[in-house]
Design a protein around this motif. Structure first.
Motif, PDB file in Angstrom:
ATOM      1  N   VAL A 291      18.443  14.065   4.986  1.00  0.00           N
ATOM      2  CA  VAL A 291      17.638  13.358   3.993  1.00  0.00           C
ATOM      3  C   VAL A 291      16.680  14.352   3.343  1.00  0.00           C
ATOM      4  O   VAL A 291      16.036  15.142   4.034  1.00  0.00           O
ATOM      5  CB  VAL A 291      16.861  12.199   4.651  1.00  0.00           C
ATOM      6  N   ARG A 292      16.585  14.330   1.997  1.00  0.00           N
ATOM      7  CA  ARG A 292      15.723  15.259   1.268  1.00  0.00           C
ATOM      8  C   ARG A 292      14.666  14.481   0.479  1.00  0.00           C
ATOM      9  O   ARG A 292      14.976  13.479  -0.171  1.00  0.00           O
ATOM     10  CB  ARG A 292      16.534  16.111   0.282  1.00  0.00           C
ATOM     11  N   LEU A 293      13.422  14.964   0.547  1.00  0.00           N
ATOM     12  CA  LEU A 293      12.341  14.353  -0.213  1.00  0.00           C
ATOM     13  C   LEU A 293      12.452  14.774  -1.674  1.00  0.00           C
ATOM     14  O   LEU A 293      12.480  15.960  -2.000  1.00  0.00           O
ATOM     15  CB  LEU A 293      10.982  14.782   0.353  1.00  0.00           C
ATOM     16  N   MET A 294      12.513  13.787  -2.587  1.00  0.00           N
ATOM     17  CA  MET A 294      12.650  14.066  -4.008  1.00  0.00           C
ATOM     18  C   MET A 294      11.372  13.758  -4.785  1.00  0.00           C
ATOM     19  O   MET A 294      11.109  14.376  -5.821  1.00  0.00           O
ATOM     20  CB  MET A 294      13.787  13.219  -4.597  1.00  0.00           C
TER      21      MET A 294
ATOM     22  N   GLU B 220       7.210   7.300  -1.635  1.00  0.00           N
ATOM     23  CA  GLU B 220       8.110   8.430  -1.399  1.00  0.00           C
ATOM     24  C   GLU B 220       9.540   8.013  -1.723  1.00  0.00           C
ATOM     25  O   GLU B 220       9.948   6.885  -1.429  1.00  0.00           O
ATOM     26  CB  GLU B 220       8.033   8.904   0.058  1.00  0.00           C
ATOM     27  N   MET B 221      10.285   8.923  -2.344  1.00  0.00           N
ATOM     28  CA  MET B 221      11.698   8.683  -2.626  1.00  0.00           C
ATOM     29  C   MET B 221      12.508   9.835  -2.044  1.00  0.00           C
ATOM     30  O   MET B 221      12.228  11.006  -2.340  1.00  0.00           O
ATOM     31  CB  MET B 221      11.966   8.557  -4.128  1.00  0.00           C
ATOM     32  N   TYR B 222      13.494   9.487  -1.221  1.00  0.00           N
ATOM     33  CA  TYR B 222      14.389  10.464  -0.604  1.00  0.00           C
ATOM     34  C   TYR B 222      15.803  10.252  -1.149  1.00  0.00           C
ATOM     35  O   TYR B 222      16.171   9.140  -1.543  1.00  0.00           O
ATOM     36  CB  TYR B 222      14.414  10.320   0.924  1.00  0.00           C
ATOM     37  N   SER B 223      16.577  11.316  -1.162  1.00  0.00           N
ATOM     38  CA  SER B 223      17.981  11.215  -1.562  1.00  0.00           C
ATOM     39  C   SER B 223      18.855  11.916  -0.529  1.00  0.00           C
ATOM     40  O   SER B 223      18.382  12.789   0.212  1.00  0.00           O
ATOM     41  CB  SER B 223      18.215  11.828  -2.951  1.00  0.00           C
ATOM     42  N   VAL B 224      20.119  11.517  -0.512  1.00  0.00           N
ATOM     43  CA  VAL B 224      21.088  12.065   0.434  1.00  0.00           C
ATOM     44  C   VAL B 224      22.352  12.428  -0.339  1.00  0.00           C
ATOM     45  O   VAL B 224      22.780  11.679  -1.231  1.00  0.00           O
ATOM     46  CB  VAL B 224      21.439  11.041   1.547  1.00  0.00           C
ATOM     47  N   ASP B 225      22.935  13.583  -0.030  1.00  0.00           N
ATOM     48  CA  ASP B 225      24.213  13.938  -0.639  1.00  0.00           C
ATOM     49  C   ASP B 225      25.267  12.891  -0.279  1.00  0.00           C
ATOM     50  O   ASP B 225      25.159  12.196   0.742  1.00  0.00           O
ATOM     51  CB  ASP B 225      24.676  15.320  -0.154  1.00  0.00           C
ATOM     52  N   ALA B 226      26.275  12.776  -1.120  1.00  0.00           N
ATOM     53  CA  ALA B 226      27.293  11.738  -0.948  1.00  0.00           C
ATOM     54  C   ALA B 226      27.999  11.862   0.396  1.00  0.00           C
ATOM     55  O   ALA B 226      28.433  12.956   0.793  1.00  0.00           O
ATOM     56  CB  ALA B 226      28.306  11.809  -2.081  1.00  0.00           C
ATOM     57  N   LEU B 227      28.088  10.734   1.097  1.00  0.00           N
ATOM     58  CA  LEU B 227      28.876  10.657   2.332  1.00  0.00           C
ATOM     59  C   LEU B 227      30.330  10.360   1.980  1.00  0.00           C
ATOM     60  O   LEU B 227      30.634   9.869   0.888  1.00  0.00           O
ATOM     61  CB  LEU B 227      28.335   9.557   3.244  1.00  0.00           C
TER      62      LEU B 227
ATOM     63  N   ARG C 260       0.812  -1.203   0.000  1.00  0.00           N
ATOM     64  CA  ARG C 260       0.000   0.000   0.000  1.00  0.00           C
ATOM     65  C   ARG C 260       0.845   1.253   0.000  1.00  0.00           C
ATOM     66  O   ARG C 260       0.370   2.324  -0.357  1.00  0.00           O
ATOM     67  CB  ARG C 260      -0.930  -0.014   1.222  1.00  0.00           C
ATOM     68  N   GLY C 261       2.071   1.196   0.406  1.00  0.00           N
ATOM     69  CA  GLY C 261       2.925   2.373   0.425  1.00  0.00           C
ATOM     70  C   GLY C 261       4.318   2.002   0.838  1.00  0.00           C
ATOM     71  O   GLY C 261       4.571   0.908   1.339  1.00  0.00           O
ATOM     72  N   GLY C 262       5.229   2.923   0.631  1.00  0.00           N
ATOM     73  CA  GLY C 262       6.606   2.662   1.014  1.00  0.00           C
ATOM     74  C   GLY C 262       7.461   3.885   0.788  1.00  0.00           C
ATOM     75  O   GLY C 262       7.099   4.788   0.021  1.00  0.00           O
ATOM     76  N   ALA C 263       8.583   3.933   1.487  1.00  0.00           N
ATOM     77  CA  ALA C 263       9.545   5.023   1.350  1.00  0.00           C
ATOM     78  C   ALA C 263      10.905   4.426   1.055  1.00  0.00           C
ATOM     79  O   ALA C 263      11.256   3.363   1.584  1.00  0.00           O
ATOM     80  CB  ALA C 263       9.600   5.878   2.622  1.00  0.00           C
ATOM     81  N   MET C 264      11.681   5.099   0.199  1.00  0.00           N
ATOM     82  CA  MET C 264      12.997   4.625  -0.185  1.00  0.00           C
ATOM     83  C   MET C 264      13.983   5.770  -0.073  1.00  0.00           C
ATOM     84  O   MET C 264      13.713   6.889  -0.524  1.00  0.00           O
ATOM     85  CB  MET C 264      12.975   4.075  -1.619  1.00  0.00           C
ATOM     86  N   VAL C 265      15.135   5.502   0.541  1.00  0.00           N
ATOM     87  CA  VAL C 265      16.211   6.481   0.714  1.00  0.00           C
ATOM     88  C   VAL C 265      17.433   5.970  -0.039  1.00  0.00           C
ATOM     89  O   VAL C 265      17.859   4.829   0.169  1.00  0.00           O
ATOM     90  CB  VAL C 265      16.557   6.697   2.199  1.00  0.00           C
ATOM     91  N   THR C 266      17.983   6.789  -0.933  1.00  0.00           N
ATOM     92  CA  THR C 266      19.148   6.388  -1.720  1.00  0.00           C
ATOM     93  C   THR C 266      20.291   7.366  -1.497  1.00  0.00           C
ATOM     94  O   THR C 266      20.075   8.558  -1.266  1.00  0.00           O
ATOM     95  CB  THR C 266      18.813   6.347  -3.224  1.00  0.00           C
ATOM     96  N   GLY C 267      21.514   6.854  -1.564  1.00  0.00           N
ATOM     97  CA  GLY C 267      22.706   7.693  -1.403  1.00  0.00           C
ATOM     98  C   GLY C 267      23.943   6.922  -1.819  1.00  0.00           C
ATOM     99  O   GLY C 267      23.865   5.811  -2.351  1.00  0.00           O
TER     100      GLY C 267
END
Length: 318
Positions: A117-120, A127-134, A23-30
């Motif tokens: 974390v930023r919502l894209m 929802e898809m979030y992205s993070v600047d490179a660590l 039904r829903g989900g969130a993903m964080v990429t970096g």
């Protein structure tokens, strides 16, 4: 079962955010890079780190930061964290937790600062979030990094008393010797990686340019590069070579131009997209509507065709 097959089976097993099944989900990429020069930024000398554990912390009900997830980077230095439902992750942070056990990269001494974390993207309870490179850093900068060459000033000394120098007879000066000049060096050819180059999928399929497949090979699977969403759409057996032959359908056009953009990003430093942004745009399009798929494919095609007068700089392999 080969190593690549095991990776693909594991990838398919974690497709818990597939559209139509939840039904829903969130993903964080970096991603995580080795900051070889210890200057706190990503530069030409830095490279992605494999096997680094990344953790994400979020504020709890009591205001204290709590760890909510951990993932390990893949061979391209990227990581993906998935969460059920649609939690608000805009106040969360990610940071390098630990380096690989073998510490073979030489870049495992110090971790850089955490990144927010930023919502894209948000649509249909996805929802898809992205993070600047660590970054992770070695114990000292590499020898090829630029350093300040200003020498330290010597400590002041008290001048010693001087005596008048004896007067020497004046001797006529001899003419200076002729100046020896080196012949001019021949012009050097530019390094291909630094040239602005953009090549269409037709060039990447020509046998005389096969040597430019350096980072990946034609038999690499689409699922291994672009992740579980691409595996669900195109299947776990679809290779990059087969994907370059797709046409007549928005999703196959997206795959063809996305693969081409991925290859161009590793071939030219001046290509408009880097490898991680290609993967991010690809997954964002797959989560959206067919209209978004078509628009993303056209943007990739515009970049692959050499926007701004850029041409393909391929030279026939020897």
């Amino acid at each position: 079962m080969g190593f690549i097959d095991r990776i693909l089976l594991m990838a398919v097993a974690i497709v818990v955010v597939a559209i139509g099944e939840v039904r829903g989900g969130a993903m964080v990429t970096g991603s995580v890079f080795c900051d070889q020069c210890k200057d706190g930024r990503i530069s030409l000398f830095d490279y992605p780190l494999y096997g680094v554990k990344v953790g994400m912390t979020c504020p709890g009900n009591d205001g204290h930061m709590t760890t909510v997830g951990q993932e390990t980077t893949n061979i391209f230095g990227g990581y993906v964290m998935r969460f059920d439902g649609t939690p608000d992750l805009s106040s969360c942070y990610t940071q390098v937790v630990s380096a690989p056990d073998e510490a073979s990269s030489g870049c495992t001494v110090a971790a850089g600062p955490s990144k927010s974390v930023r919502l894209m993207f948000s649509m249909f309870d996805m929802e898809m979030y992205s993070v600047d490179a660590l970054i992770s850093q070695p114990s000292r900068p590499m020898s090829f990094c630029l350093r300040s060459t200003s020498p330290a000033l010597p400590p002041p000394v008290n001048p010693a008393p001087t005596l008048p120098a004896p007067v020497a007879p004046v001797v006529p000066a001899s003419p200076p010797p002729p100046i020896f000049r080196l012949p001019p060096l021949p012009p050097t050819s530019p390094v291909p990686f630094f040239e602005a180059s953009a090549c269409s999928y037709r060039y990447w399929m020509m046998p005389e340019f096969r040597c430019y497949w350096k980072v990946v090979n034609p038999d690499t699977t689409v699922a291994l590069i672009f992740g579980p969403l691409a595996a669900r759409r195109y299947g776990i057996d679809m290779t990059l070579w087969n994907g370059l032959q797709g046409r007549g359908d928005p999703y196959r056009t997206l795959l063809r131009e996305g693969i081409t953009a991925f290859l161009n990003s590793y071939n030219s430093l001046q290509f408009p997209y880097n490898a991680f942004s290609v993967i991010e745009h690809m997954n964002t399009a797959l989560l959206g509507s067919p209209r978004n798929v078509l628009f993303t494919a056209l943007r990739f095609r515009h970049a692959n065709s050499g926007s701004g007068g850029v041409t393909c700089r391929f030279r026939a392999c020897s």
